[in-house]
Design a protein around this motif. Sequence first.
Motif, PDB file in Angstrom:
ATOM      1  N   ARG A 234       0.805  -1.270  -0.073  1.00  0.00           N
ATOM      2  CA  ARG A 234      -0.129   0.201  -0.022  1.00  0.00           C
ATOM      3  C   ARG A 234       0.884   1.199  -0.175  1.00  0.00           C
ATOM      4  N   SER A 235       0.598   2.424  -0.923  1.00  0.00           N
ATOM      5  CA  SER A 235       1.148   3.463  -0.981  1.00  0.00           C
ATOM      6  C   SER A 235       0.250   4.803  -0.572  1.00  0.00           C
ATOM      7  N   TYR A 236       0.735   5.766   0.155  1.00  0.00           N
ATOM      8  CA  TYR A 236      -0.038   6.832   0.516  1.00  0.00           C
ATOM      9  C   TYR A 236       0.727   8.100   0.626  1.00  0.00           C
ATOM     10  N   LEU A 237       0.118   9.099   0.352  1.00  0.00           N
ATOM     11  CA  LEU A 237       0.316  10.404   0.768  1.00  0.00           C
ATOM     12  C   LEU A 237      -0.282  10.853   2.023  1.00  0.00           C
ATOM     13  N   LEU A 238       0.814  11.035   2.776  1.00  0.00           N
ATOM     14  CA  LEU A 238       0.188  11.344   4.291  1.00  0.00           C
ATOM     15  C   LEU A 238       0.618  12.673   4.899  1.00  0.00           C
ATOM     16  N   GLN A 239      -0.468  13.361   5.486  1.00  0.00           N
ATOM     17  CA  GLN A 239      -0.162  14.652   5.964  1.00  0.00           C
ATOM     18  C   GLN A 239      -0.319  14.440   7.508  1.00  0.00           C
ATOM     19  N   ILE A 240       0.569  14.976   8.295  1.00  0.00           N
ATOM     20  CA  ILE A 240       0.442  15.174   9.654  1.00  0.00           C
ATOM     21  C   ILE A 240       0.429  16.734   9.924  1.00  0.00           C
TER      22      ILE A 240
END
Length: 224
Positions: free
Chosen positions: A137-143
């Motif tokens: 699985r691949s994601y763009l992640l924002q914290i």
Amino acid sequence: MIKHHPKHELLAAFVAGELPAALNIAISAHVELCDECQQAITLLTQAKADEVFSIEDESVFDNVEVDLDDDFDDLMISQITSQKGDYVDEAPTVRSVEYAGKQVNLPRALNSVSWAKFQGVGKLTRARLDLDEGTVRSYLLQIGAGGSVPMHTHKGYEVTVLLDGSFEDEMCSYSKGDFIWLDESFTHSPVSNDGCLCLTVADDAPVFTQGLSKLLNPIGRFIY
């Protein structure tokens, strides 16, 4: 300053075309931001080319007869060099995402990849990349600023490429361009004081180890 890089073996596998698409994208994104790894890729590519095109036994050509018709050869070269075409020098496409109230340009490796809408809870937001690679699985992640990911470990591997901003965990602090590879031997809780944007790749669901987040483990496969 970039402090964390892919291991030499991983870069060599990248050059040899032995990695899944998601890892290729992650390494490409890091290399675009990292002068040191750009140089390493150049050297590895040259070494691979030398390996592929080197001729260890020139005797394979002993029985090959070459009979070129000079007139035909000249005609063919003339036709090729005389061909004209309409060439358009287009600037490469630059894609961006809105993050922390600004537009952040993404690495070129993401130009041809689509992703779903950003969704999340609290200060964690992610968008899944449209890559059909089985369990990967691949994601763009924002914290968001002041946000954190609950304490967790990993059943498989987790790769994070920090595209913008910074975060820290129990082991280190990370800045733009860092490439972080973790496995089941690591347990951490990333925290971002000012917010960050990451590309993440994992081949299994995380395992939460503290607090109420542990309740998510039985359904981790379905939300991963």
